[in-house]
Design a protein around this motif. Structure first.
Motif, PDB file in Angstrom:
ATOM      1  N   ALA A  58      25.471  27.697  76.472  1.00  0.00           N
ATOM      2  CA  ALA A  58      25.315  27.218  75.094  1.00  0.00           C
ATOM      3  C   ALA A  58      24.866  25.759  75.050  1.00  0.00           C
ATOM      4  O   ALA A  58      24.059  25.377  74.205  1.00  0.00           O
ATOM      5  N   GLU A  59      25.384  24.952  75.952  1.00  0.00           N
ATOM      6  CA  GLU A  59      25.035  23.527  75.964  1.00  0.00           C
ATOM      7  C   GLU A  59      24.041  23.156  77.061  1.00  0.00           C
ATOM      8  O   GLU A  59      23.649  22.000  77.158  1.00  0.00           O
ATOM      9  N   GLN A  60      23.670  24.129  77.882  1.00  0.00           N
ATOM     10  CA  GLN A  60      22.803  23.861  79.029  1.00  0.00           C
ATOM     11  C   GLN A  60      23.375  22.728  79.888  1.00  0.00           C
ATOM     12  O   GLN A  60      22.688  21.773  80.238  1.00  0.00           O
ATOM     13  N   ALA A  61      24.666  22.883  80.234  1.00  0.00           N
ATOM     14  CA  ALA A  61      25.377  21.899  81.048  1.00  0.00           C
ATOM     15  C   ALA A  61      25.666  22.522  82.410  1.00  0.00           C
ATOM     16  O   ALA A  61      26.039  23.690  82.493  1.00  0.00           O
ATOM     17  N   TYR A  62      25.494  21.724  83.473  1.00  0.00           N
ATOM     18  CA  TYR A  62      25.523  22.264  84.830  1.00  0.00           C
ATOM     19  C   TYR A  62      26.475  21.483  85.745  1.00  0.00           C
ATOM     20  O   TYR A  62      26.598  20.270  85.631  1.00  0.00           O
ATOM     21  N   GLY A  63      27.110  22.232  86.648  1.00  0.00           N
ATOM     22  CA  GLY A  63      27.877  21.617  87.728  1.00  0.00           C
ATOM     23  C   GLY A  63      29.312  21.282  87.385  1.00  0.00           C
ATOM     24  O   GLY A  63      29.845  21.674  86.351  1.00  0.00           O
ATOM     25  N   LEU A  64      29.932  20.537  88.307  1.00  0.00           N
ATOM     26  CA  LEU A  64      31.354  20.208  88.214  1.00  0.00           C
ATOM     27  C   LEU A  64      31.724  19.473  86.928  1.00  0.00           C
ATOM     28  O   LEU A  64      32.779  19.734  86.348  1.00  0.00           O
ATOM     29  N   VAL A  65      30.900  18.541  86.513  1.00  0.00           N
ATOM     30  CA  VAL A  65      31.217  17.754  85.317  1.00  0.00           C
ATOM     31  C   VAL A  65      30.265  18.053  84.163  1.00  0.00           C
ATOM     32  O   VAL A  65      30.130  17.263  83.235  1.00  0.00           O
ATOM     33  N   GLN A  66      29.598  19.199  84.240  1.00  0.00           N
ATOM     34  CA  GLN A  66      28.783  19.724  83.138  1.00  0.00           C
ATOM     35  C   GLN A  66      27.762  18.708  82.626  1.00  0.00           C
ATOM     36  O   GLN A  66      27.814  18.253  81.481  1.00  0.00           O
ATOM     37  N   ILE A  67      26.817  18.383  83.471  1.00  0.00           N
ATOM     38  CA  ILE A  67      25.774  17.416  83.139  1.00  0.00           C
ATOM     39  C   ILE A  67      24.638  18.118  82.404  1.00  0.00           C
ATOM     40  O   ILE A  67      24.176  19.175  82.815  1.00  0.00           O
ATOM     41  N   ARG A  68      24.201  17.489  81.310  1.00  0.00           N
ATOM     42  CA  ARG A  68      23.098  18.030  80.508  1.00  0.00           C
ATOM     43  C   ARG A  68      21.828  17.209  80.744  1.00  0.00           C
ATOM     44  O   ARG A  68      21.866  16.123  81.306  1.00  0.00           O
ATOM     45  N   GLN A  69      20.708  17.741  80.295  1.00  0.00           N
ATOM     46  CA  GLN A  69      19.416  17.082  80.504  1.00  0.00           C
ATOM     47  C   GLN A  69      19.381  15.683  79.899  1.00  0.00           C
ATOM     48  O   GLN A  69      18.806  14.767  80.467  1.00  0.00           O
ATOM     49  N   VAL A  70      20.021  15.497  78.768  1.00  0.00           N
ATOM     50  CA  VAL A  70      20.012  14.184  78.125  1.00  0.00           C
ATOM     51  C   VAL A  70      20.661  13.135  79.036  1.00  0.00           C
ATOM     52  O   VAL A  70      20.223  11.980  79.080  1.00  0.00           O
ATOM     53  N   LYS A  71      21.696  13.527  79.784  1.00  0.00           N
ATOM     54  CA  LYS A  71      22.341  12.590  80.711  1.00  0.00           C
ATOM     55  C   LYS A  71      21.422  12.297  81.888  1.00  0.00           C
ATOM     56  O   LYS A  71      21.354  11.156  82.358  1.00  0.00           O
ATOM     57  N   LEU A  72      20.701  13.304  82.368  1.00  0.00           N
ATOM     58  CA  LEU A  72      19.739  13.075  83.459  1.00  0.00           C
ATOM     59  C   LEU A  72      18.618  12.146  83.015  1.00  0.00           C
ATOM     60  O   LEU A  72      18.196  11.273  83.784  1.00  0.00           O
ATOM     61  N   ASP A  73      18.131  12.324  81.794  1.00  0.00           N
ATOM     62  CA  ASP A  73      17.087  11.443  81.267  1.00  0.00           C
ATOM     63  C   ASP A  73      17.603  10.009  81.150  1.00  0.00           C
ATOM     64  O   ASP A  73      16.910   9.051  81.507  1.00  0.00           O
TER      65      ASP A  73
END
Length: 135
Positions: A58-73
């Protein structure tokens, strides 16, 4: 006896007494200071139940701490390091991004709540993190 004592004194005075040379260097390595290690564990528990392959569709969050694309950007803008969402399955990448985020905040609560979203809406999230920390 007096002559022997004088002779012994002269020998001690004349002989060069030194410690043997040391041909090695000893380095003492101290473990790194990790002030937020317990917080990292707590947030991994709350975010993904310690599942490094967790995905929130639903949020497109990945991994142990649920990182989303906006955080990667955001991380790319700040550091110049480009990661993909798939990279967030790697614990060391996720922790690198998380550590950078946490370094910008004055304390654990502020950093954790900012990680989760808008600060004013994250009281319940912080309570879950605190419950893990106090367990």
């Amino acid at each position: 006896m007096k002559k022997l004592f004088i002779l012994f004194g002269i020998i001690l005075f004349c002989v060069k007494l030194t410690a043997p040379p040391i041909n090695e260097v000893k380095l003492f390595v101290t473990p790194p200071i990790q002030p937020y290690e317990r917080l990292w564990e707590a947030m991994c528990f709350v975010e993904s139940s310690f599942n490094p392959l967790a995905v929130n569709e639903a949020e497109q969050a990945y991994g142990l701490v649920q990182i989303r694309q906006v955080k990667l950007d955001w991380y790319f803008d700040k550091t110049g390091k480009l990661y993909t969402l798939q990279d967030c399955f790697n614990e060391s990448v996720a922790k690198e991004i998380w550590n950078y985020h946490m370094s910008l905040y004055p304390n654990a609560e502020t950093g954790a709540r900012a990680w989760n979203g808008r600060y004013d809406l994250t009281h319940d999230y912080w309570n879950k993190v605190q419950n893990y920390l106090n367990y």
